[in-house]
Write an enzyme that holds these catalytic residues in place. Sequence first.
Site, PDB file in Angstrom:
ATOM      1  N   ASP A   1      44.880  44.709  46.879  1.00  0.00           N
ATOM      2  CA  ASP A   1      43.504  44.640  47.355  1.00  0.00           C
ATOM      3  C   ASP A   1      43.305  45.740  48.414  1.00  0.00           C
ATOM      4  OD1 ASP A   1      41.048  42.614  47.119  1.00  0.00           O
ATOM      5  OD2 ASP A   1      41.239  43.116  49.229  1.00  0.00           O
TER       6      ASP A   1
ATOM      7  N   TYR B   1      34.441  46.584  54.329  1.00  0.00           N
ATOM      8  CA  TYR B   1      33.745  46.969  53.096  1.00  0.00           C
ATOM      9  C   TYR B   1      32.665  48.009  53.402  1.00  0.00           C
ATOM     10  CZ  TYR B   1      36.056  43.437  50.288  1.00  0.00           C
ATOM     11  OH  TYR B   1      37.002  42.716  49.608  1.00  0.00           O
TER      12      TYR B   1
ATOM     13  N   HIS C   1      45.310  37.630  41.507  1.00  0.00           N
ATOM     14  CA  HIS C   1      45.090  38.673  42.508  1.00  0.00           C
ATOM     15  C   HIS C   1      45.924  38.483  43.771  1.00  0.00           C
ATOM     16  CE1 HIS C   1      42.809  42.013  44.112  1.00  0.00           C
ATOM     17  NE2 HIS C   1      42.434  41.307  45.166  1.00  0.00           N
TER      18      HIS C   1
END
Length: 382
Positions: free
Chosen positions: A178, A308, A359
Amino acid sequence: MTLQKFLIQIPDSVLEELSSKLSNTRWPKQLKDSDRERGMEKDYLQSLVDYWQNGYDWRAQEKELNSHSQFKCKIDGINIHFIWEKGKGENPTPIILTHGWPDSFLRYKKIINKLTDPARFGGNPNDSFDVIIPSLPGFGFSDKPEHSGYNNAYVAELWVKLMTEKLGYTKFAAAGGDIGSGVTRYMALNHPNLLIGIHLTDVGIIRDLLMAPDESKLSTAEMAYKKTAQQWMAQEAGYISIQSTKPQTLSYGLSDSPVGTASWILEKFRSWSDCKGQLENSYSKDELLTNVMIYWLTNTLSSSVNIYYENTHSLPPMGKIEVPTGIALFAQDILLPPKEWTIKNLNVIHWAEMPRGGHFTAMEEPDLFVEDICKFYRHLKV
């Protein structure tokens, strides 16, 4: 080195405030014919909150987390929290493991002892590692940035300083998934002389393929990836849109509501894990809630989502990586990269496809993860 020993010690008053907020949750209405396509189901979340209030024991989890050696140190004006456990074998390889969002340093907790003391678990003592697991800036017990600029590339520079200037390593290994994949790749891109190899469980969203204007230049596998990625972005990437454009607006609600925080986090755990739609097929209630608690108790949900925005607005381009790279793809992870694209952009010397797992790799399938890490680095030891 100016390292400070660190223990997690949450005041009783903070836990009491949490209990009060959970008791006074104002629950939204859910359509009678609603399904999980609309998000986290009310009945499951209410059952989990009931356990949170009446069965979950933070003090037991805190004690378990504190069983690992934790430190803080200041790098470029910001205090970074990290676990640092020394390996038991001869000449252990130092490795820095970087988590992502919405997980935390807890992502790698299950594998610490397996990497530092493989012989204890039936492995080869020569495969031992010094394990360093930092919390990203703005996550968990690391400081919250006060200014902009903390993107993956900048964090990579912090990690290099942590490993070399603070911990004294001259060469080291790195692994991540990630956000951790991006940070690890920037370390390899900009400091190839320091990295003996990098191990990745994903390569992020490949925007070069997602946005490719000339499809005639794409292979069959790359075209399939583009189609899958476009569909995923349309159906699953709402969180990216808001976190990369208006993270501050999102932050007020999530910083004030523990149930809101849990819902925002756990919906991703359910969607991205190999749990067949049932979170507790892959995780215990305690694992799920401890990860949520790391965000809630430190009030870092708001600061965590800012990365982000940073990565969308200020991240430098990624070039070809020459450091030896190991790729471990877990079967139910999101947006598995085409092998040919990966080989063109990274120096891939090891490629493994895991039969299961999603994930949050090391949380879901710690044994598979450890086995692959050891296999990859076995021939790269310095």
